[in-house]
Design an enzyme around this catalytic site. Structure first.
Site, PDB file in Angstrom:
ATOM      1  N   ASP A 138       0.837  -1.197   0.000  1.00 56.01           N
ATOM      2  CA  ASP A 138       0.000   0.000   0.000  1.00 56.01           C
ATOM      3  C   ASP A 138       0.876   1.253   0.000  1.00 56.01           C
ATOM      4  O   ASP A 138       1.902   1.316   0.684  1.00 56.01           O
ATOM      5  CB  ASP A 138      -0.920  -0.016   1.227  1.00 56.01           C
ATOM      6  CG  ASP A 138      -2.104   0.916   1.082  1.00 56.01           C
ATOM      7  OD1 ASP A 138      -3.243   0.422   0.958  1.00 56.01           O
ATOM      8  OD2 ASP A 138      -1.894   2.158   1.076  1.00 56.01           O
ATOM      9  N   GLN A 174     -14.575   1.931   1.502  1.00 57.72           N
ATOM     10  CA  GLN A 174     -13.907   1.632   0.232  1.00 57.72           C
ATOM     11  C   GLN A 174     -13.626   2.920  -0.526  1.00 57.72           C
ATOM     12  O   GLN A 174     -14.514   3.760  -0.688  1.00 57.72           O
ATOM     13  CB  GLN A 174     -14.788   0.700  -0.622  1.00 57.72           C
ATOM     14  CG  GLN A 174     -14.094   0.236  -1.901  1.00 57.72           C
ATOM     15  CD  GLN A 174     -14.901  -0.818  -2.661  1.00 57.72           C
ATOM     16  OE1 GLN A 174     -16.028  -1.144  -2.305  1.00 57.72           O
ATOM     17  NE2 GLN A 174     -14.303  -1.328  -3.729  1.00 57.72           N
ATOM     18  N   SER A 175     -12.386   3.081  -0.978  1.00 54.82           N
ATOM     19  CA  SER A 175     -12.031   4.281  -1.751  1.00 54.82           C
ATOM     20  C   SER A 175     -11.580   3.940  -3.163  1.00 54.82           C
ATOM     21  O   SER A 175     -11.645   4.796  -4.045  1.00 54.82           O
ATOM     22  CB  SER A 175     -10.944   5.084  -1.029  1.00 54.82           C
ATOM     23  OG  SER A 175      -9.758   4.325  -0.908  1.00 54.82           O
ATOM     24  N   HIS A 226     -10.230  -5.460  -3.246  1.00 55.32           N
ATOM     25  CA  HIS A 226      -8.896  -5.716  -2.721  1.00 55.32           C
ATOM     26  C   HIS A 226      -9.007  -6.153  -1.279  1.00 55.32           C
ATOM     27  O   HIS A 226      -9.892  -5.717  -0.540  1.00 55.32           O
ATOM     28  CB  HIS A 226      -8.010  -4.468  -2.822  1.00 55.32           C
ATOM     29  CG  HIS A 226      -8.655  -3.218  -2.329  1.00 55.32           C
ATOM     30  ND1 HIS A 226      -9.563  -2.501  -3.071  1.00 55.32           N
ATOM     31  CD2 HIS A 226      -8.545  -2.563  -1.146  1.00 55.32           C
ATOM     32  CE1 HIS A 226      -9.974  -1.450  -2.381  1.00 55.32           C
ATOM     33  NE2 HIS A 226      -9.385  -1.474  -1.198  1.00 55.32           N
ATOM     34  N   HIS A 234      -6.963  -6.134   2.235  1.00 55.09           N
ATOM     35  CA  HIS A 234      -5.843  -5.530   2.965  1.00 55.09           C
ATOM     36  C   HIS A 234      -5.228  -6.594   3.870  1.00 55.09           C
ATOM     37  O   HIS A 234      -5.951  -7.238   4.649  1.00 55.09           O
ATOM     38  CB  HIS A 234      -6.327  -4.394   3.872  1.00 55.09           C
ATOM     39  CG  HIS A 234      -6.925  -3.222   3.169  1.00 55.09           C
ATOM     40  ND1 HIS A 234      -6.237  -2.038   2.957  1.00 55.09           N
ATOM     41  CD2 HIS A 234      -8.164  -3.013   2.642  1.00 55.09           C
ATOM     42  CE1 HIS A 234      -7.030  -1.169   2.347  1.00 55.09           C
ATOM     43  NE2 HIS A 234      -8.208  -1.734   2.145  1.00 55.09           N
TER      44      HIS A 234
HETATM   45  P1  AMP Z   1      -9.871   1.104   0.411  1.00 54.46           P
HETATM   46  O1  AMP Z   1     -10.055   2.354   1.220  1.00 54.46           O
HETATM   47  O2  AMP Z   1     -10.288  -0.149   1.152  1.00 54.46           O
HETATM   48  O3  AMP Z   1     -10.543   1.218  -0.932  1.00 54.46           O
HETATM   49  O4  AMP Z   1      -8.334   0.936   0.190  1.00 54.46           O
HETATM   50  C1  AMP Z   1      -7.664   1.487  -0.900  1.00 54.46           C
HETATM   51  C2  AMP Z   1      -6.192   1.471  -0.562  1.00 54.46           C
HETATM   52  O5  AMP Z   1      -5.472   1.677  -1.745  1.00 54.46           O
HETATM   53  C3  AMP Z   1      -5.761   2.541   0.432  1.00 54.46           C
HETATM   54  O6  AMP Z   1      -5.169   1.936   1.579  1.00 54.46           O
HETATM   55  C4  AMP Z   1      -4.750   3.377  -0.362  1.00 54.46           C
HETATM   56  O7  AMP Z   1      -3.685   3.829   0.429  1.00 54.46           O
HETATM   57  C5  AMP Z   1      -4.293   2.389  -1.427  1.00 54.46           C
HETATM   58  N1  AMP Z   1      -3.795   2.930  -2.669  1.00 54.46           N
HETATM   59  C6  AMP Z   1      -4.385   3.852  -3.467  1.00 54.46           C
HETATM   60  N2  AMP Z   1      -3.653   4.071  -4.572  1.00 54.46           N
HETATM   61  C7  AMP Z   1      -2.579   3.235  -4.485  1.00 54.46           C
HETATM   62  C8  AMP Z   1      -1.455   2.974  -5.325  1.00 54.46           C
HETATM   63  N3  AMP Z   1      -1.277   3.622  -6.482  1.00 54.46           N
HETATM   64  N4  AMP Z   1      -0.551   2.054  -4.913  1.00 54.46           N
HETATM   65  C9  AMP Z   1      -0.704   1.413  -3.742  1.00 54.46           C
HETATM   66  N5  AMP Z   1      -1.750   1.614  -2.900  1.00 54.46           N
HETATM   67  C10 AMP Z   1      -2.667   2.516  -3.276  1.00 54.46           C
END
Ligand code: AMP
Length: 113
Positions: free
Chosen positions: A29, A93-94, A99, A101
């Site tokens: 991450d 979720q963002s 995915h 974690h």
């Molecule tokens: P979520 O909030 O569950 O959707 O988690 C998305 C995750 O993706 C977050 O922990 C971000 O820090 C991570 N993230 C976003 N863009 C990238 C990237 N380019 N490379 C690695 N991690 C990323």
């Protein structure tokens, strides 16, 4: 499709890869929430956990299996670790490509905030 995790899976943008198989790829991450924070994704685009077609459900097991493999490789297995999947807004979720974690390297409280 403008999906950042598809671009990582297709090696169009860089990431620190931790694991790769035919259907799954994992990478560290960018904004880690623990000393080890790896994201495990299917190479196929699926937006949310609500959108996993029945015929693709086995990939969910592959995500967990990959996470346990990575946890062992990174020396987390004995101390323990957490796996989390967030779904939609209330789940936090963002990025809209499913995915898992994998978090480890420190004690994690329960329940999460
Ligand atoms: P979520 O909030 O569950 O959707 O988690 C998305 C995750 O993706 C977050 O922990 C971000 O820090 C991570 N993230 C976003 N863009 C990238 C990237 N380019 N490379 C690695 N991690 C990323």
């Amino acid at each position: 499709m403008d999906c950042i995790f598809c671009k990582i899976a297709n090696k169009e943008i860089p990431a620190r890869i931790a694991f790769e198989s035919d259907r799954v790829i994992a990478f560290h991450d960018l904004f880690p929430q623990a000393p080890t924070h790896v994201l495990v994704i299917p190479k196929t685009h699926i937006s949310t956990l609500n959108d996993v077609p029945a015929e693709q459900a086995p990939v969910l097991g592959e995500l967990v299996s990959a996470a346990t493999t990575i946890a062992k490789e990174l020396g987390l297995a004995d101390a323990g670790y957490r796996v989390v999947m967030n779904c939609n807004a209330d789940g936090g979720q963002s990025v809209y490509h499913i995915h898992l974690h994998l978090l480890g390297g420190r004690h994690m409280a329960w329940p999460p905030g």
